[in-house]
Design a protein around this motif. Structure first.
Motif, PDB file in Angstrom:
ATOM      1  N   GLN A   1       2.574   1.814  -3.609  1.00  0.00           N
ATOM      2  CA  GLN A   1       1.656   2.068  -4.500  1.00  0.00           C
ATOM      3  C   GLN A   1       1.283   3.563  -4.356  1.00  0.00           C
ATOM      4  N   SER A   2       0.840   3.846  -3.121  1.00  0.00           N
ATOM      5  CA  SER A   2       0.383   5.149  -2.837  1.00  0.00           C
ATOM      6  C   SER A   2       1.544   6.118  -3.177  1.00  0.00           C
ATOM      7  N   SER A   3       2.689   5.937  -2.646  1.00  0.00           N
ATOM      8  CA  SER A   3       3.666   6.811  -2.976  1.00  0.00           C
ATOM      9  C   SER A   3       3.867   7.087  -4.426  1.00  0.00           C
TER      10      SER A   3
ATOM     11  N   SER B   1       0.788  -1.043   0.215  1.00  0.00           N
ATOM     12  CA  SER B   1      -0.002  -0.084  -0.125  1.00  0.00           C
ATOM     13  C   SER B   1       0.780   1.235  -0.138  1.00  0.00           C
ATOM     14  N   TYR B   2       1.999   1.129   0.757  1.00  0.00           N
ATOM     15  CA  TYR B   2       2.746   2.306   1.000  1.00  0.00           C
ATOM     16  C   TYR B   2       3.671   2.679  -0.496  1.00  0.00           C
TER      17      TYR B   2
ATOM     18  N   ALA C   1       2.156  10.662   1.463  1.00  0.00           N
ATOM     19  CA  ALA C   1       2.895   9.083   1.739  1.00  0.00           C
ATOM     20  C   ALA C   1       3.393   8.843   3.132  1.00  0.00           C
TER      21      ALA C   1
ATOM     22  N   ILE D   1       0.341   8.323   5.226  1.00  0.00           N
ATOM     23  CA  ILE D   1      -0.277   6.888   5.096  1.00  0.00           C
ATOM     24  C   ILE D   1       0.535   5.992   5.706  1.00  0.00           C
TER      25      ILE D   1
END
Length: 617
Positions: A32-34, A29-30, A290, A293
């Motif tokens: 991909q979100s970054s 998740s980190y 990020a 998150i």
């Protein structure tokens, strides 16, 4: 060495699974979100720069139209040919150029606020400088110096954008749009320069719309490495490291350490002005969402881990507690203390296991009591009936013990075997050994998987005993490929089928032309074992009845046959073999029968090629 406990293993496995799940989900998740956030910020900055570049080019193109009007004006071109010492002619042309400039500026109202001044300078040293409806006079030396610079830089008939001003006080706050001007005849050489100075303060209102947050900023670098905007950037030296990187990057995005801080720079080069419009934001500000998150994921992950470990601890205790209680009760039972376990409130599998344990303890207790009562009764009868009857009752009691405890029978068979060896009787030795192997193999009642080789060995021992009993030799044809001897099948399924063939396929006895063949194959994910004979076979109605019983999927029970004093067992072995295969591997497998009257019988055991046993409670 420290012994591993079941609760510790359950807790460890839960811990590993939870941590791996949280780490994989959190990291994915980190990352991909970054990537998504970086891409969105970059796209946003590029859109802002593209918009600013478009608006800037639109403004400059409007000024280019004004510059074209000035440079192509006939009075301006004639001014370039006047005599430098003719004051009257200078006055006439100055007045005409002023009126022309006023008319041109008033016709384009939108340019008025941004316009600083308009001026024309001839190579003869005379100039006309217009500012806000006024004509200005400048130091001729200063005018000549600026003229020389403009003539060097300005293109031949093309627009040049210069970071300079004819007035020192305006230096850095305006940008000059200059074009060389020819004489009245278009074939003449360049006679002077027409220039328009544009106020950066008004033009900057367009650039100030570029919103880049608190720590972001916007600036412009021309194609020579000079900083155009904002004025604070003009204090930097031309062609320093930053401007060199911007000129070299073209329209590419790059990260550079600026004032001790890593920043992202997005550059767009204007095709019209050759200016490089640049937006910059700190990398830490770009990564702040990020990081948020990541922090949130870590906090939620830790809370989830604590809750999951607490649930795993409770789950482990709920499983281990009744197992430990059952273990302690079994230890007491081993000591002779019949300990029962409370079953109240337990309806799950563990409750069923405790119920079975209590039932076993109850039955064992009843059996022990019965044995004690029988023993007391036998002792009483032995006293009454005398020594002979006492010996007979002891033998019967020992026979009962042998039925209850198979280990006694094992020891007895070993003793007989020893006597046979002493008496040099190989037949008895062979028969006893075969019988002992069969007994050991048969008393294991669990439906576990064993290999084809184990079942064939059991059949071999059965044939040894059978041949010694009947006095006839008979060989079974085994055609199973060696590669299939280690395939898995269900215990005690092959020998009952062979025994059934001897009982029913050859009613008049085994003849030399009779045969029994065992074969096997693997195909389509199935493992099949075939047992074929050339006996009398089955009548159609017998075959139909047997197949109907096999389809009922139930263990067979012996039934009394009218007119006979014994139990008819034909088909019981077949149905039990069929049902036990299904109990291990599932309803899709089992035993099938093909037969014809006078044509022999073919039995097929079907099992999965590779499967785990599925014992159903």
């Amino acid at each position: 060495m420290r012994r591993k406990t079941l609760s510790g293993q359950i807790y460890s496995y839960f811990l590993i699974v939870i941590i791996l799940s949280l780490l994989s989900v959190g990291a994915f998740s980190y990352i991909q979100s970054s990537k998504a956030l970086d891409g969105q910020v970059k796209q946003y900055m590029e859109q802002m720069i593209d918009s600013a570049s478009y608006q800037t080019d639109s403004y400059l193109q409007a000024y280019e139209l004004l510059s074209n009007t000035v440079s192509s004006n006939s009075d301006v071109r004639s001014f370039m040919e006047m005599k430098p010492d003719d004051s009257y002619e200078y006055y006439v042309y100055s007045d005409k150029i002023k009126k022309f400039a006023e008319a041109s500026v008033q016709s384009v109202v939108t340019l008025y606020k941004q316009l600083n001044m308009i001026y024309v300078v001839g190579q003869h040293g005379r100039s006309v400088i217009y500012e806000n409806q006024n004509l200005l006079n400048f130091d001729p030396v200063l005018v000549q110096e600026q003229y020389d610079n403009l003539m060097k830089i300005a293109g031949d008939g093309k627009i040049a954008l210069l970071n300079m001003s004819i007035r020192p006080v305006d230096q850095g706050s305006v940008v000059t749009m200059a074009r060389k001007v020819r004489g009245p005849s278009y074939g003449d050489e360049n006679r002077g320069v027409a220039a328009i100075e544009i106020k950066l303060a008004e033009l900057a209102k367009t650039w100030d719309r570029v919103s880049l947050g608190k720590e972001g900023f916007f600036f412009i670098v021309d194609d020579t490495g000079n900083y155009i905007y904002p004025p604070t950037m003009g204090q930097r030296k031309p062609k320093d490291e930053l401007s060199s990187l911007i000129l070299a990057s073209g329209n590419q995005t790059f990260i550079h350490k600026y004032n001790g801080e890593e920043r992202m720079f997005v550059s767009r080069k204007s095709a019209y002005s050759d200016w490089n419009l640049v937006a910059s934001m700190p990398v830490k500000e770009l990564r702040r969402p990020a990081d948020t998150i990541r922090t949130t994921t870590l906090i939620v992950g830790l809370v989830t881990l604590v809750v999951a470990l607490w649930l795993a601890y409770r789950f482990g205790r709920s499983i281990i507690a009744p197992i430990r209680e059952l273990k302690e009760s079994m230890r007491e039972t081993e000591k002779g203390n019949w300990q029962y376990i409370d079953e109240i409130g337990r309806t799950d599998e563990m409750g069923g296991l405790i119920h079975s344990y209590n039932l076993m303890v109850t039955r064992l207790s009843d059996m022990i009591e019965r044995v004690y009562e029988a023993e007391l009764e036998q002792q009483k009868n032995a006293l009454e009936l005398g020594e002979t009857k006492l010996e007979r009752q002891r033998a019967e009691f020992q026979s009962l013990q042998l039925q209850i405890n198979p280990h006694f029978l094992y020891n007895t068979l070993e003793t007989i075997n020893c006597y046979a060896i002493v008496q040099d009787s190989s037949e008895i030795t062979e028969m006893v050994e075969a019988m002992a192997f069969m007994l050991r193999y048969s008393v294991q009642t669990n439906l576990e998987e064993i290999t084809v080789a184990n079942e064939l060995n059991h059949v071999r021992n059965y044939m040894i005993v059978l041949q010694h009993r009947t006095g006839k030799e008979f060989e079974i044809d085994v055609a199973i490929p060696p590669s299939l001897l280690l395939e898995k099948m269900v215990r005690l399924t092959l020998q009952p089928l062979i025994e059934n063939i001897f009982q029913h396929a050859f009613p008049d006895g085994v003849e030399s032309y009779h045969y029994i063949r065992i074969d096997a194959s693997k195909e389509g994910g199935l493992f099949q074992v075939f047992i074929e004979d050339n006996g009398i076979g089955m009548k159609p109605e017998q075959l139909a009845e047997l197949r109907r019983k096999l389809e009922e999927n139930r263990l067979a029970e012996p039934e009394e046959v009218e007119g006979k004093g014994s139990l008819e067992r034909g088909g019981i072995g077949l149905m039990n073999v069929h049902r036990r295969i299904q109990m291990v591997f599932g309803e899709a497998y089992g035993l099938s029968v093909d037969s014809g009257w006078g044509q022999g019988t073919r039995l097929t055991m079907t099992m999965p090629e590779t499967a785990r046993p599925r014992i159903r409670g």
